[in-house]
Design a protein around this motif. Structure first.
Motif, PDB file in Angstrom:
ATOM      1  N   ALA A 141       0.831  -1.203   0.000  1.00 58.54           N
ATOM      2  CA  ALA A 141       0.000   0.000   0.000  1.00 58.54           C
ATOM      3  C   ALA A 141       0.865   1.253   0.000  1.00 58.54           C
ATOM      4  N   LEU A 142       1.971   1.219   0.740  1.00 56.05           N
ATOM      5  CA  LEU A 142       2.895   2.355   0.735  1.00 56.05           C
ATOM      6  C   LEU A 142       3.571   2.503  -0.626  1.00 56.05           C
ATOM      7  N   HIS A 143       3.934   1.384  -1.247  1.00 61.99           N
ATOM      8  CA  HIS A 143       4.564   1.436  -2.571  1.00 61.99           C
ATOM      9  C   HIS A 143       3.643   2.090  -3.602  1.00 61.99           C
ATOM     10  N   ALA A 144       2.341   2.000  -3.381  1.00 57.26           N
ATOM     11  CA  ALA A 144       1.382   2.565  -4.337  1.00 57.26           C
ATOM     12  C   ALA A 144       1.094   4.042  -4.090  1.00 57.26           C
ATOM     13  N   ASP A 145       1.607   4.580  -2.986  1.00 55.09           N
ATOM     14  CA  ASP A 145       1.342   5.979  -2.634  1.00 55.09           C
ATOM     15  C   ASP A 145       2.530   6.835  -3.085  1.00 55.09           C
ATOM     16  N   GLY A 146       2.523   7.199  -4.366  1.00 56.49           N
ATOM     17  CA  GLY A 146       3.659   7.909  -4.948  1.00 56.49           C
ATOM     18  C   GLY A 146       3.980   9.220  -4.278  1.00 56.49           C
ATOM     19  N   ARG A 147       2.967   9.944  -3.827  1.00 60.59           N
ATOM     20  CA  ARG A 147       3.203  11.264  -3.226  1.00 60.59           C
ATOM     21  C   ARG A 147       4.041  11.137  -1.951  1.00 60.59           C
ATOM     22  N   ARG A 148       3.692  10.179  -1.101  1.00 63.94           N
ATOM     23  CA  ARG A 148       4.457  10.003   0.140  1.00 63.94           C
ATOM     24  C   ARG A 148       5.864   9.491  -0.148  1.00 63.94           C
ATOM     25  N   LEU A 149       5.989   8.612  -1.130  1.00 63.24           N
ATOM     26  CA  LEU A 149       7.311   8.082  -1.479  1.00 63.24           C
ATOM     27  C   LEU A 149       8.232   9.190  -1.959  1.00 63.24           C
ATOM     28  N   VAL A 150       7.724  10.050  -2.822  1.00 70.87           N
ATOM     29  CA  VAL A 150       8.547  11.150  -3.341  1.00 70.87           C
ATOM     30  C   VAL A 150       8.960  12.090  -2.218  1.00 70.87           C
ATOM     31  N   ALA A 151       8.026  12.409  -1.323  1.00 71.52           N
ATOM     32  CA  ALA A 151       8.344  13.299  -0.201  1.00 71.52           C
ATOM     33  C   ALA A 151       9.464  12.708   0.654  1.00 71.52           C
ATOM     34  N   ALA A 152       9.371  11.409   0.937  1.00 71.68           N
ATOM     35  CA  ALA A 152      10.387  10.769   1.769  1.00 71.68           C
ATOM     36  C   ALA A 152      11.746  10.761   1.069  1.00 71.68           C
ATOM     37  N   VAL A 153      11.756  10.463  -0.236  1.00 71.80           N
ATOM     38  CA  VAL A 153      13.019  10.448  -0.976  1.00 71.80           C
ATOM     39  C   VAL A 153      13.665  11.836  -0.974  1.00 71.80           C
ATOM     40  N   LEU A 154      12.870  12.874  -1.131  1.00 70.37           N
ATOM     41  CA  LEU A 154      13.416  14.235  -1.133  1.00 70.37           C
ATOM     42  C   LEU A 154      14.022  14.598   0.225  1.00 70.37           C
ATOM     43  N   TRP A 155      13.334  14.225   1.312  1.00 68.36           N
ATOM     44  CA  TRP A 155      13.882  14.488   2.650  1.00 68.36           C
ATOM     45  C   TRP A 155      15.212  13.752   2.826  1.00 68.36           C
ATOM     46  N   HIS A 156      15.264  12.497   2.418  1.00 69.27           N
ATOM     47  CA  HIS A 156      16.501  11.728   2.572  1.00 69.27           C
ATOM     48  C   HIS A 156      17.622  12.300   1.706  1.00 69.27           C
ATOM     49  N   THR A 157      17.287  12.724   0.490  1.00 70.56           N
ATOM     50  CA  THR A 157      18.304  13.298  -0.380  1.00 70.56           C
ATOM     51  C   THR A 157      18.895  14.562   0.227  1.00 70.56           C
ATOM     52  N   ALA A 158      18.043  15.394   0.816  1.00 66.38           N
ATOM     53  CA  ALA A 158      18.528  16.598   1.493  1.00 66.38           C
ATOM     54  C   ALA A 158      19.474  16.236   2.631  1.00 66.38           C
ATOM     55  N   SER A 159      19.165  15.157   3.338  1.00 67.00           N
ATOM     56  CA  SER A 159      20.041  14.719   4.434  1.00 67.00           C
ATOM     57  C   SER A 159      21.402  14.287   3.920  1.00 67.00           C
ATOM     58  N   TRP A 160      21.433  13.546   2.797  1.00 69.19           N
ATOM     59  CA  TRP A 160      22.723  13.148   2.224  1.00 69.19           C
ATOM     60  C   TRP A 160      23.558  14.364   1.841  1.00 69.19           C
TER      61      TRP A 160
END
Length: 332
Positions: free
Chosen positions: A216-235
């Motif tokens: 269900a999380l894999h199907a929620d593109g909006r939340r996935l993109v938000a999380a990836v952006l936060w992690h990228t900023a951390s890197w």
């Protein structure tokens, strides 16, 4: 009323590892640079300030990674950012000081999240998907580092080192995604059924609920993109740490070079994911990545020492705070 178990047995490995890592890192600096002790003395004198810089940069990293995990939760179930930062802190502390700490810390943080009213299958699923998205974002970060290296550095002789880092990042991200989407459910259910004979509270069907929550999380593109952006900023913030520490140690580099060092060092560090804090692997990865940008081994090892010292300073109290959180939950 039965008293909670003493924290000593659970904390002892982490406390021992924290002290041991500090001694080993300092010993390595002295042993590998014995011919340059006068210059090394100046580096060591600057270490407290360098560790302070590293710590100041790392605090936003914890906040950003906590925000990434929080973004995966439904808005009505999201704890405050402070609570999510604490869970992330516990997770990092276990990863830094305990064998297979990434796995132990993830499970513990998910359990503590469930105590805050998040359903258990959702807490476990978000923790697992968050770890995967961190790996996905690391792939993009590593790719940026390799492209910068190719564009601005004449490092043909060490190109294999850079591409190895990218390959490790790709392999890690793909393996994690495939494992989540193709869990061996029948085998897992049989294993859980056997465990349930000994511990009746275990539900063999829980593994199917867990995978359903993941999908269900894999199907929620909006939340996935938000999380990836936060992690990228951390890197990216991690590159600022490298840049600041090297400037303080008298080895100024550009932000682009710092990003190359951080991207490749973090990717290669994954080889030691089962070791506490990727001991020795992290140090070698930083030295190798820094060499691509012309940073001398002594300075690169000093950067590795700064990072290790910051990890120990953050993680020892993190283990203590984690234990207190576990004991509070047991006492309720």
């Amino acid at each position: 009323m039965q008293q909670p178990a003493s924290p000593a047995p659970r904390l002892a490995p982490g406390l021992r590892n924290g002290v041991l890592f500090g001694i080993l890192a300092l010993g390595a600096v002295l042993a590998l640079n014995h011919a340059e002790l006068p210059g090394l003395g100046a580096i060591l004198a600057d270490l407290p300030l360098a560790v302070a810089i590293s710590a100041a940069v790392h605090l936003p990293q914890i906040a950003f990674t906590a925000a990434a995990w929080r973004a995966l939760l439904p808005p009505a179930l999201r704890p405050g950012i402070g609570a999510m930062m604490a869970l992330r802190w516990y997770r990092e502390s276990a990863n830094a000081l305990l064998p297979a700490g990434a796995i132990i810390g993830q499970a513990a943080a998910a359990r503590l999240l469930a105590r805050r009213g998040v359903p258990g299958d959702l807490a476990g699923a978000t923790a697992t998907v968050d770890l995967t998205l961190e790996a996905v974002s690391q792939f993009f970060f590593t790719l940026a580092g390799v492209l910068l290296l190719v564009a601005f550095r004449d490092s043909a002789g060490l190109a294999a080192f850079a591409w190895a880092g990218l390959g490790i990042a790709v392999a890690g991200a793909v393996a994690m995604v495939m494992a989540q989407r193709r869990l061996p459910l029948a085998l897992a259910e049989r294993l859980l059924a056997r465990l349930a004979r000994r511990w009746p509270s275990i539900r063999p069907s829980a593994i199917r609920d867990f995978q359903a929550a993941i999908l269900a999380l894999h199907a929620d593109g909006r939340r996935l993109v938000a999380a990836v952006l936060w992690h990228t900023a951390s890197w990216v913030i991690g590159a600022v740490e490298i840049w600041g520490v090297l400037h303080l140690l008298g080895q100024p580099v550009t932000l682009a070079d710092a990003l190359v060092i951080e991207a490749l060092a973090q990717a290669l560090r994954n080889v030691g994911f089962l070791l506490p804090g990727a001991l020795a692997v992290q140090e070698g990865a930083i030295i190798g990545a820094a060499a691509l940008c012309g940073v001398p081994p002594a300075a690169a090892l000093a950067v590795a020492l700064v990072r290790r010292a910051r990890e120990v300073c953050f993680s020892l109290p993190g283990l203590l705070a984690w234990q207190r959180a576990e004991m509070r939950g047991t006492a309720r």
